[in-house]
Scaffold this motif. Structure first.
Motif, short mmCIF file in Angstrom:
data_model
loop_
_atom_site.label_atom_id
_atom_site.label_comp_id
_atom_site.label_asym_id
_atom_site.label_seq_id
_atom_site.Cartn_x
_atom_site.Cartn_y
_atom_site.Cartn_z
N GLU A 125 8.71 4.70 2.55
CA GLU A 125 8.16 3.82 3.60
C GLU A 125 6.73 3.43 3.27
N THR A 126 6.42 2.18 3.50
CA THR A 126 5.03 1.72 3.33
C THR A 126 4.25 2.04 4.59
N GLY A 127 2.94 2.07 4.46
CA GLY A 127 2.09 2.29 5.62
C GLY A 127 2.29 1.20 6.67
N ALA A 128 2.44 -0.04 6.22
CA ALA A 128 2.65 -1.15 7.16
C ALA A 128 3.94 -0.97 7.93
N ARG A 129 4.98 -0.56 7.26
CA ARG A 129 6.27 -0.37 7.95
C ARG A 129 6.17 0.78 8.95
#
Length: 187
Positions: A125-129
Motif C-alpha cells: 500500500e502507498t501512503g496516499a492510498r
C-alpha cells in the motif's frame, strides 16, 4: 504517518490468539452459548474470522469509492444503513452456516492465510492510498465510523475480533480443573 508495524502486530496477534482459542476448545466449549450474543462459541469464532474475510471486498470497495466524489460513498453508506435490519439477519445466519461449513481447525488455517495476505497487501500500500477513504454504514457495526481511511480499515478487524473475543465462554487452558471461563478472565 500510518503505523504499519502496529497493524502487523494486530494481524499476528489475532492469528496466534485465534489458533490458541480453537486448538484449546473442546467440543462442549464450542457448542456452549457465548455471552451477549445468540451464537454458540463456534458460531462466534466463525463470525470473528468473518471480520477478516470481509477485508478483501472492503478494500476493493474503498479503492472504487476513492476514485469517485466523496458524496458517492456517503450516499452508498446511507443506503446500506437503511438496510440494517436485513443485514443483521444475514450476518447472524451467515455465521450460523459458516460454523457448519468451516470446522474450527479450518477456521484457524483460513485466518492464518487471510491475515498473512493482509500483511502482504499492507506492505504494497502507498501512503496516499492508506490516507484515502470513504463513508461507511455506521449502523452495521459499532467499529465502522462515518468516514474511514484505508489505514482505519486495516485496524477494523482487530477491533471487531477483540470485542467478540470477550463474548466467548471457552474454558481456559490449564484452568480446566477449575472450569474458569475465558470470558471471566478477560473482563
Amino acid at each position: 504517518m500510518v503505523d504499519r508495524e502496529a497493524i502487523y502486530e494486530e494481524l499476528r496477534g489475532a492469528r496466534a490468539t485465534f489458533r490458541r482459542l480453537v486448538e484449546d476448545a473442546r467440543p462442549d466449549d464450542l457448542a456452549r452459548e457465548s455471552s451477549g450474543t445468540r451464537w454458540t462459541n463456534q458460531q462466534l469464532l466463525f463470525h470473528m474470522l468473518f471480520g477478516y474475510l470481509l477485508m478483501r471486498p472492503l478494500l476493493v470497495l474503498a479503492g472504487m469509492f476513492t476514485r469517485m466524489p466523496v458524496s458517492a460513498s456517503r450516499v452508498f453508506a446511507k443506503a446500506l444503513d437503511e438496510m440494517t435490519g436485513p443485514f443483521h439477519w444475514v450476518n447472524y445466519l451467515g455465521s450460523c452456516l459458516g460454523a457448519r461449513v468451516f470446522p474450527p481447525r479450518r477456521m484457524a488455517a483460513t485466518l492464518d492465510r487471510v491475515t498473512m495476505a493482509l500483511e502482504r497487501r499492507l506492505r504494497a500500500e502507498t501512503g496516499a492510498r492508506l490516507h484515502s477513504g470513504m463513508h461507511y454504514p455506521v449502523r452495521w457495526d459499532p467499529f465502522f465510523k462515518d468516514f474511514m481511511t484505508v489505514a482505519d480499515l486495516y485496524h477494523y478487524p482487530a477491533q471487531h475480533f477483540d470485542f467478540h473475543k470477550q463474548q466467548l465462554t471457552l474454558r481456559q487452558v490449564g484452568a480446566r480443573s477449575g472450569d474458569q471461563d475465558l470470558g471471566d478472565r478477560e473482563r
